[in-house]
Design an enzyme around this catalytic site. Structure first.
Site, PDB file in Angstrom:
ATOM      1  N   ASP A 159      20.399 -26.427  30.582  1.00 39.59           N
ATOM      2  CA  ASP A 159      19.649 -25.596  31.539  1.00 39.59           C
ATOM      3  C   ASP A 159      18.392 -26.291  32.071  1.00 39.59           C
ATOM      4  OD1 ASP A 159      21.432 -23.531  31.300  1.00 39.59           O
ATOM      5  OD2 ASP A 159      20.183 -22.316  29.958  1.00 39.59           O
ATOM      6  N   LYS A 167      14.387 -17.467  33.286  1.00 42.92           N
ATOM      7  CA  LYS A 167      15.474 -17.331  34.273  1.00 42.92           C
ATOM      8  C   LYS A 167      16.388 -16.174  33.877  1.00 42.92           C
ATOM      9  CE  LYS A 167      18.957 -18.968  31.488  1.00 42.92           C
ATOM     10  NZ  LYS A 167      19.963 -18.135  30.896  1.00 42.92           N
TER      11      LYS A 167
END
Ligand code: ATP
Length: 294
Positions: A139, A8
């Protein structure tokens, strides 16, 4: 079973405060990109175990993929009629640089949760898996969610980001490994400056625009500590990126390009001139598409 765990980037990251328990609260736009760890996983009668050739990745139960498998199996074992607890054999081929702000460990964990859920015929909803993920890391819920999202709280409150993000992404890993904990420990909230830039986005009045909104509050510390990060940002800007920013707590930096030829040219030039940098050209992964390296 074969799984792909994407990296990401944080297109912006504003630290909004610090909770009494020490966790920082964020306002961040996260998007998966087409750079993947490859995971093979088998459910068997043994224990939960992991292999990975990268020496920086733990091969014991502290591996986030292992923790995800244990967490899933514990929850699964409590379901009525569940088969007796089973083992999981996980093998990870790292492509995502480790401790680089690209979320590789969290993504591996999310892929294991999603893969096991599929294997056992989807006993859990996405929300359940996101809750399990949060026990492993802030996350992980984002990677279970798997598409561009605005994250608040400590990163676990996710809202879909539905505007388009028409950028090619050139990721530069300058070879520096940074501990996320150290970055937050040294963060001076008085020195962060993203709030002003992001005010209209905070109020939901604007879509992300690379030239105005790319901003990361965590850069104040890392750029001062590691000049190479500032160097990578500058190199990306000089070569035509619309913006260049550190991802998460670094050290990876990415450039956003609106034009593929320009991005390819930048990749070729930067890889030639900086042998110590790893440079990957990729795309943001949206709701329905599946980004690939270019
Ligand atoms: P963070 O999520 O802390 O911001 P990051 O994206 O910067 O992390 P990761 O590649 O996820 O970095 O690695 C952070 C640390 O997690 C590493 O130093 C490593 O020892 C540990 N780790 C545990 N499991 C994994 C895994 N499956 N892959 C990579 N690192 C892992």
């Amino acid at each position: 079973m074969k799984l792909r765990a994407p990296a990401k980037i944080n297109l912006f990251l504003h630290v909004t405060g610090r909770r009494p328990d020490g966790y920082h609260t964020l306002f961040t736009l996260m998007a998966p990109v087409g750079l993947y760890d490859e995971i093979s996983m088998d459910v068997d009668q043994g224990s939960i175990r992991v292999q990975c050739e990268d020496p920086r990745v733990p091969a014991d139960h502290s591996n986030l993929a292992c923790r995800a498998a244990s967490c899933f199996m514990q929850h699964y074992g409590r379901l009525p009629g569940a088969l007796p607890q089973r083992g999981v054999n996980i093998s990870i081929q790292k492509q995502i640089p480790v401790a680089a702000g690209l979320g590789g460990g969290s993504s591996d964990a999310a892929s294991v949760l999603l893969g096991l859920n599929r294997h056992f015929d989807e006993p859990f909803e996405q929300d359940d898996l996101m809750r399990m993920g949060l026990q492993i890391g802030a996350d992980v819920p984002f990677f279970v969610y798997g598409r561009p999202a605005i994250a608040t709280g400590i990163g676990e409150i996710l809202e879909p980001y539905s505007h388009s993000l028409p950028y090619f992404v050139l990721i530069v890993f300058p070879g520096i490994r940074i501990s996320t904990a150290a970055v937050y420990k040294n963060l001076d909230l008085g020195l962060t400056n993203c709030e002003k830039k992001l005010r209209k986005l905070l109020l939901g009045q604007q879509a992300f625009d690379a030239t105005h909104h790319a901003c990361n509050d965590l850069e104040s510390y890392t750029v001062a500590m590691f000049p190479e990060i500032a160097g990578a940002k500058q190199a990306l800007m000089d070569i035509g990126a619309s913006s260049a920013l550190m991802s998460g707590s670094g050290s990876s930096v990415f450039g956003l390009f609106e034009n593929l030829d320009k991005a390819r040219n930048a990749r070729d030039t930067l890889s030639r001139h900086k042998e110590t940098w790893s440079v990957v050209l990729t795309e943001l992964i949206g709701d329905t598409d599946d980004g690939n390296q270019r």
